[in-house]
Design a protein around this motif. Structure first.
Motif, PDB file in Angstrom:
ATOM      1  N   LYS A  95      63.044   6.230  85.483  1.00 55.72           N
ATOM      2  CA  LYS A  95      61.675   6.548  85.068  1.00 55.72           C
ATOM      3  C   LYS A  95      61.339   5.872  83.747  1.00 55.72           C
ATOM      4  CE  LYS A  95      58.345  10.282  84.542  1.00 55.72           C
ATOM      5  NZ  LYS A  95      58.059  11.716  84.755  1.00 55.72           N
ATOM      6  N   LEU A  99      58.309   3.235  83.012  1.00 52.59           N
ATOM      7  CA  LEU A  99      57.341   3.473  81.941  1.00 52.59           C
ATOM      8  C   LEU A  99      57.276   2.300  80.970  1.00 52.59           C
ATOM      9  CD1 LEU A  99      58.123   7.221  81.154  1.00 52.59           C
ATOM     10  CD2 LEU A  99      55.959   6.325  82.040  1.00 52.59           C
ATOM     11  N   PRO A 115      54.704   8.909  76.913  1.00 54.82           N
ATOM     12  CA  PRO A 115      54.671  10.199  77.616  1.00 54.82           C
ATOM     13  C   PRO A 115      55.529  10.169  78.868  1.00 54.82           C
ATOM     14  CG  PRO A 115      52.612   8.990  77.947  1.00 54.82           C
ATOM     15  CD  PRO A 115      53.391   8.229  76.919  1.00 54.82           C
ATOM     16  N   TYR A 116      56.444  11.120  78.961  1.00 58.96           N
ATOM     17  CA  TYR A 116      57.382  11.165  80.086  1.00 58.96           C
ATOM     18  C   TYR A 116      56.875  12.058  81.215  1.00 58.96           C
ATOM     19  CZ  TYR A 116      61.863  11.592  82.549  1.00 58.96           C
ATOM     20  OH  TYR A 116      62.853  11.551  83.499  1.00 58.96           O
ATOM     21  N   GLY A 117      56.101  13.074  80.845  1.00 60.08           N
ATOM     22  CA  GLY A 117      55.599  14.026  81.840  1.00 60.08           C
ATOM     23  C   GLY A 117      55.762  15.455  81.374  1.00 60.08           C
ATOM     24  N   ASP A 118      54.943  16.355  81.907  1.00 59.67           N
ATOM     25  CA  ASP A 118      54.975  17.776  81.540  1.00 59.67           C
ATOM     26  C   ASP A 118      54.818  17.983  80.040  1.00 59.67           C
ATOM     27  OD1 ASP A 118      55.346  18.552  84.198  1.00 59.67           O
ATOM     28  OD2 ASP A 118      57.524  18.309  84.043  1.00 59.67           O
ATOM     29  N   SER A 121      57.576  13.717  75.607  1.00 57.46           N
ATOM     30  CA  SER A 121      57.748  12.275  75.425  1.00 57.46           C
ATOM     31  C   SER A 121      59.098  11.862  76.008  1.00 57.46           C
ATOM     32  CB  SER A 121      57.708  11.928  73.930  1.00 57.46           C
ATOM     33  OG  SER A 121      58.839  12.505  73.270  1.00 57.46           O
TER      34      SER A 121
END
Length: 292
Positions: A95, A99, A115-118, A121
């Motif tokens: 991932k 990104l 931003p990684y999610g939820d 970062s």
């Protein structure tokens, strides 16, 4: 002390991926409030990750992400090959590579801030993974390569290569990528060898030739021959072809009217000094501590 049920411990384990004893302790400290326990674990993750950061992470994986005419190689390190094969580590590394490619960046600080999610970062996701797995994990470096024709090859988890080329076909591109993985050239041809590297090698070759005590004209030939031998070893087009050692890579490319524009190669742990474990000394130290 609040009595903690096994079902509550099980739920916290499923939600955090942490060990049973860590979950039980966290629930006891939070008086059985699972949401508070999770918040506390997230906060302590920073401290836990900081402790792990001192551990040498020289294992890991090279990830290749590609989108059209652009590819990115990413090295993500951990401490053991066991973790490098772990699904949680693999999902994270892949991932992060996607990104970084999507944001066209190889700067590790910038990658860490993506931003990684939820709401987290990349750096926060890394810290959470350190807490979950229990090893130091680091996003170490990235390289981007562009071209109309890109061929990639990954040797296991440890070596990744992307080649930009013209002419030929997909099969040739893949074989050249395998060539770069196996023989680790530093440039496509002699013109691409960095001047400082060539100067250093020339100095070494010259010193050895002069030490031979042979006449100057012979020494000169030894120097010329030594430099050419070195260039043949480190330049892609002059190396023996990995599929047919009777041919040079340059000859194979010429026969198919192809040309290598550039390549990138990353290998896990390059330049990282691994800690040398002395188990006998460790045992002796443990015994001495036990007697103290």
């Amino acid at each position: 002390m609040t009595q903690i049920s096994a079902s509550l411990v099980k739920e916290l384990r499923e939600r955090t991926g942490l060990g049973m004893m860590e979950c039980k302790k966290a629930l006891e400290e939070a008086s059985g409030d699972i949401e508070l326990a999770i918040d506390n674990l997230r906060k302590s993750g920073q401290a836990k990750a900081a402790k792990k950061a001192g551990n040498i992470a020289a294992d890991g994986a090279i990830i290749i992400a590609q989108n059209g005419g652009k590819a990115l190689l990413l090295e993500v390190n951990c401490q053991t090959d066991f973790v490098a094969k772990d699904e949680n580590f693999t999902v994270f590394a892949n991932k992060v590579a996607e990104l970084a490619l999507a944001n066209n960046t190889t700067d590790v600080a910038q990658i860490s801030a993506l931003p990684y999610g939820d709401g987290a970062s990349v750096e926060e996701a890394r810290v959470a993974l350190v807490q979950k797995i229990g090893e130091n994990i680091q996003v170490r470096r990235a390289e981007i390569i562009e071209g109309a024709n890109l061929a990639s090859y990954r040797h296991g988890l440890r070596i990744g290569v992307v080649v930009s080329y013209e002419g030929g076909n997909d099969e040739l591109g893949k074989s050249v990528a395998m060539q770069v993985a196996a023989f680790n050239p530093i440039a496509v041809d002699a013109e691409g060898v960095p001047a400082d590297i060539l100067a250093r090698e020339t100095d070494i070759i010259t010193a050895k030739a002069k030490e031979s005590g042979k006449p100057d004209n012979v020494v000169e030939k030894m120097i010329t021959g030594g430099i050419q031998k070195y260039l043949n070893e480190v330049t892609l087009v002059n190396q023996p072809y990995v599929i047919d050692n009777e041919k040079k890579v340059g000859d194979v490319l010429k026969a198919q009217n192809a040309k290598v524009i550039s390549f990138k190669r990353l290998e896990v742990g390059e330049g990282i000094e691994k800690k040398q474990e002395d188990f006998a000394a460790e045992v002796a130290a443990a015994q001495a501590a036990a007697k103290a």
